[in-house]
Design a protein around this motif. Structure first.
Motif: not given
Length: 339
Positions: A15-20, A49-56
């Motif tokens: 969920s949110i925390g696990d993904i972070v 939670i992930l859309n702005n992650n530059p490493y992906l």
């Protein structure tokens, strides 16, 4: 022959925390394999939670149709799968893709022993460090820089638009908790706010809206801004980032606050930090000085679950009702002035 870059799929549905908490693995995987194609599979409700992650390079979204997402993923032709969820759905994905995979050990048996017999066979390791055990075969190691959370500029909240009393700082008080037994009860929250006597921003989602309204009504002249259900995850993260202190239950927002290296006081009810989910700042052992744990120790019924319940199984809810608010409020006054 030029060797093609690796193509890797990371799986964590919720969920949110696990993904972070997977964010250090994503970052360090990118550092170890800068030319790799790194994709992430999660539930559609957690895309922000992930859309702005530059490493992906790409985020794949699972809704309800597992066969459809497996068919989509087959077209990607991955070299490896990093399964950080390790449940039945992720097993189906791995079998459907048929490539080399590495799976996270959830320690279900050890948690069962702790919950049912209070026998502690849990490793003295945070879940983040255990996530990294899944990727050592790919020469990926923890850089100990902590968690990441990336906010798009459009989601940054202008706190000057909050009431004037909040301009010089505020405490973010997170009401969220997946289960009742992980949430500080309303009467305790009201008492805490009165003891703090500082500007407070209440935070949470739709599930906490009714409680937040009741809390605001009961706090009288206390300076409280009710942000519950007014902001999405990213905007709520922005409010956490701009706070002077975060007081929170064991919930996803706690981990987002840790990503911003905030001073955190976390309140633990039926769950325990020994499950490996305390606020994480990158250290391999021990708590960071920015993190303070509040819990009722010595209860024979605690932990009563690795997740939580919608009511206290014993009926007394001592794990939350006996939280020492005077000590908590005093600690809040000390931790806010730490550098």
């Amino acid at each position: 022959m030029i060797k093609k870059p690796l193509k890797i799929l990371i799986i964590r549905f919720s969920s949110i925390g696990d993904i972070v908490l997977t964010s250090p693995v994503i970052r360090c995987l990118r550092q170890a394999h800068p030319n790799a194609q790194i994709h992430f599979l999660t539930k559609s409700s957690y895309k922000n939670i992930l859309n702005n992650n530059p490493y992906l390079n790409k985020v794949h979204l699972y809704k309800d149709d597992l066969k459809k997402i497996i068919k989509e993923l087959r077209l990607e032709k991955y070299d490896y799968i990093i399964d950080l969820h390790h449940n039945l759905r992720s097993l189906f994905v791995k079998r459907g893709l048929g490539v080399k995979s590495y799976s996270f050990d959830k320690l279900n048996f050890e948690k069962w022993l702790m919950v049912n017999f209070k026998i502690n066979k849990l490793p003295a390791a945070h879940i983040v460090d255990r996530y990294f055990e899944t990727v050592t075969s790919l020469d990926v190691f923890n850089d100990h820089q902590g968690l990441d959370f990336f906010i798009n500029i459009v989601d940054e909240v202008d706190i000057t638009k909050l009431p004037p009393a909040f301009a010089s700082g505020y405490i973010a008080l997170v009401l969220s908790g997946t289960f009742f037994t992980k949430r500080l009860p309303n009467h305790k929250v009201v008492s805490l706010i009165k003891k703090l006597n500082q500007p407070i921003v209440l935070m949470g989602g739709n599930a906490e809206l009714e409680n937040s309204i009741a809390i605001v009504k009961e706090t009288g002249t206390a300076i409280v801004y009710n942000a519950v259900n007014k902001y999405g995850v990213a905007q709520s993260a922005s409010l956490l980032k701009q706070s002077t202190l975060v007081i929170t239950n064991d919930t996803g927002m706690m981990h987002i606050a840790a990503a911003f290296k905030k001073n955190i006081i976390s309140i633990w009810g039926n769950t325990i930090p020994e499950f490996g989910m305390a606020p994480y700042f990158g250290h391999t052992t021990g708590l960071d000085p920015r993190s303070e744990i509040i819990e009722v120790k010595g209860l024979l019924c605690r932990p009563c679950s690795k997740l939580g319940y919608n009511k206290c199984p014993k009926g007394h809810f001592k794990c939350m009702n006996e939280i020492d608010l005077d000590s908590l409020a005093q600690l809040a006054g000390v931790i806010e002035i730490r550098e």
